[in-house]
Design an enzyme around this catalytic site. Structure first.
Site, PDB file in Angstrom:
ATOM      1  N   HIS A  75       0.838  -1.204   0.000  1.00  0.00           N
ATOM      2  CA  HIS A  75       0.000   0.000   0.000  1.00  0.00           C
ATOM      3  C   HIS A  75       0.878   1.261   0.000  1.00  0.00           C
ATOM      4  CE1 HIS A  75      -3.674   2.343   1.203  1.00  0.00           C
ATOM      5  NE2 HIS A  75      -2.731   3.158   1.669  1.00  0.00           N
ATOM      6  N   GLU A  76       1.796   1.313   0.953  1.00  0.00           N
ATOM      7  CA  GLU A  76       2.626   2.521   1.063  1.00  0.00           C
ATOM      8  C   GLU A  76       3.571   2.653  -0.129  1.00  0.00           C
ATOM      9  OE1 GLU A  76       1.715   4.698   3.232  1.00  0.00           O
ATOM     10  OE2 GLU A  76       0.337   3.275   4.173  1.00  0.00           O
TER      11      GLU A  76
ATOM     12  N   HIS B 265       1.888   4.663  -2.770  1.00  0.00           N
ATOM     13  CA  HIS B 265       2.065   6.109  -2.540  1.00  0.00           C
ATOM     14  C   HIS B 265       3.483   6.515  -2.918  1.00  0.00           C
ATOM     15  CE1 HIS B 265      -1.715   6.758  -0.477  1.00  0.00           C
ATOM     16  NE2 HIS B 265      -1.440   5.904   0.490  1.00  0.00           N
TER      17      HIS B 265
ATOM     18  N   GLU C   9      -4.491   8.026  -3.009  1.00  0.00           N
ATOM     19  CA  GLU C   9      -4.988   6.772  -2.455  1.00  0.00           C
ATOM     20  C   GLU C   9      -5.346   5.780  -3.560  1.00  0.00           C
ATOM     21  OE1 GLU C   9      -4.580   6.936   0.781  1.00  0.00           O
ATOM     22  OE2 GLU C   9      -5.120   4.827   1.019  1.00  0.00           O
TER      23      GLU C   9
END
Ligand code: ZN
Length: 508
Positions: free
Chosen positions: A265-266, A269, A295
């Site tokens: 997820h990170e 980003h 996001e």
């Protein structure tokens, strides 16, 4: 470059430096700072934010923007200079509406409320946090009033994050999603036996998980020469500039998903930040188009890629080599199913793709009621529990697993929750477009070739930074406005197949 443009860029560069320094302080606070550092850190952070705000909102910046307006008028919309003046003007006009003292007060209130919230969550003691939350709600109302709005206070806050979007539009998006999700949740619930995720709880060595997760995100395209991974209570990404974009994750021996999917997820980003064109550095254009678009990338890599069958075809053999004990007798398909188990649950960050948006919907509704003073802070836990019962069918046993679970209302991130749902919707719409241009995307993923997807995203999205609003991004990249349809099609197909559900849409 004209002298005036150079002057403006010099000031914006300084503001960027100060804000990034403030961001390093937050990274440190979340990773290595001892608890005793808090009071000093609140002062330091508040001071830097105040200096950056007052430097940015100086009359001089407004004067330069006025003068430069004519200079860039003939330039193409997407050119660096025209975009710089347009976006800086938008940020400037908004920032000018916020008194510097309010900005500093918010920075301090957020830093001070966080440890109280942590303690309150740990002890499941809402009353401890309530006075801080009361203060934060009052502050955020002052922000909404200062920014101004036509219909609802929430509009002012949404527009700050997602320029051009209104509360009414968000309500319409949520209504469409709810209509699709609620029947799917009950279909999946009737076939709950179809997916067994017990393998995820068999005990995975934490250090090995951390090492493996970093290998995976490096393979996806996160550049560790310009980043690093540390541990924090909540996974986060910190972008200090093109050469330094850091991610954090967390790790649990008895729940495999936390570490790897937190990291992926990170890294989504992070890859977005690392892909922004270098020459936008130290200007308001160096950043993500909006929290919602940002996001979309974390959730695209985490869910649409990381929770796909093709992804596990490629990664499962190396995962099994690394964790032969817990993965004995498991194959890639079984593991793919396990990481996608869908079931109503209490904790947002652990929610599956199907129910996740319901968690956001209830926060969105409660934030609006708090802002419009229809709901008192003291009545918040009761209102929370009633919505969890209504949307997810669950009884909330305590406030730790209820109203106290998220950091956002302690650190002043009100109205930031819808970004997660927007991210889901935007991510699916973008990936639908990728698939139309890269028909064998799953084949690439199954062979461990992630460059084709990353290159596409860099070319079409990442490099532009903040040049375009979310609405402009969707029109430019996908050729149509934001729509919930690709996401709804995606979850119906994926979870219809996983659970052997024949919904009218998925089965026909
Ligand atoms: Zn995120």
């Amino acid at each position: 470059m004209s002298e005036k443009l150079q002057k403006l860029k010099d000031i914006l560069g300084e503001v960027s430096d100060i804000n990034r320094a403030a961001s390093v302080l937050v990274w440190d606070q979340e990773t290595y700072m001892p608890p005793g550092g808090l009071a000093n850190r609140a002062d330091q952070y508040s001071t830097l934010r105040r200096i950056a705000h007052s430097r940015f909102t100086a009359d001089e910046v407004g004067g330069l923007l006025d003068d430069l307006d004519g200079e860039v008028r003939g330039l193409p919309f997407e050119s660096d200079h025209a975009s710089l003046i347009r976006v800086t003007r938008r940020d400037y006009d908004r920032a000018r509406k916020l008194p510097t003292e309010l900005v500093a007060e918010i920075a301090r209130a957020g830093t001070m409320a966080q440890p109280v919230w942590r303690k309150a969550r740990q002890d499941s003691d809402f009353k401890l946090f309530a006075p801080y939350l009361q203060k934060n709600v009052e502050l955020i109302r002052r922000v909404a009033d200062a920014l101004g709005y036509r219909k609802r206070p929430y509009d002012a806050l949404v527009d700050r994050y997602e320029p051009g979007l209104t509360t009414d539009q968000l309500e319409a998006i949520f209504a469409e999603l709810k209509k699709a999700i609620v029947p799917l949740v009950s279909d999946v619930g009737r076939h709950a036996d179809a997916v067994d995720d017990s393998v995820l709880h068999r005990g995975f060595d934490p250090d090995a998980q951390l090492a493996y997760s970093l290998e995976v995100v490096t393979k996806l395209g996160y550049d560790v020469k310009r980043g690093r991974q540390d541990i924090s209570a909540h996974p986060m990404t910190f972008a200090f500039g093109p050469g330094d974009v850091r991610i954090t994750t967390r790790v649990s021996r008895n729940f495999f998903n936390e570490c790897l999917f937190g990291s992926i997820h990170e890294s989504g980003h992070g890859m977005y930040s690392q892909g922004i064109e270098q020459n936008l550095d130290r200007t308001p254009l160096w950043g993500e188009a909006s929290p919602g678009v940002d996001e979309s990338q974390s959730r695209l890599w985490e869910n649409l890629v990381g929770r796909s069958a093709a992804f596990w075809q490629y990664f499962f053999p190396s995962l099994r080599d690394r964790f032969p004990g817990p993965l004995k007798g498991v194959d890639d398909e079984g593991f793919f199913k396990a990481v996608n188990r869908a079931q109503p649950s209490l904790i947002r960050v652990e929610a599956d793709e199907v129910t996740y948006n319901l968690h956001i919907l209830l926060r969105f509704e409660l934030e609006n009621e708090l802002l419009e003073a229809q709901l008192k802070v003291e009545d918040l836990p009761e209102a929370w529990n009633a919505l969890v019962k209504s949307y997810l069918g669950l009884d909330v046993p305590n406030d730790r697993e209820g109203v106290l679970q998220d950091i956002h209302w302690s650190d002043m991130s009100f109205a930031n929750f819808p970004a997660y749902t927007l991210g889901n919707v935007i991510g699916a719409q973008l990936l639908e477009k990728v698939r139309s241009e890269v028909p064998d995307l799953d084949g690439h993923i199954a062979r461990g070739e992630f460059g084709v997807l990353l290159d596409w995203l860099r070319l079409n999205l990442y490099r532009h930074g903040r040049k375009f609003t979310p609405g402009e991004v969707m029109e430019r990249v996908t050729g149509r406005p934001l729509t919930t349809e690709p996401w709804v099609t995606y979850v119906r197909q994926k979870f219809g197949t996983l659970y052997g559900v024949r919904t009218a849409e998925a089965g026909s």
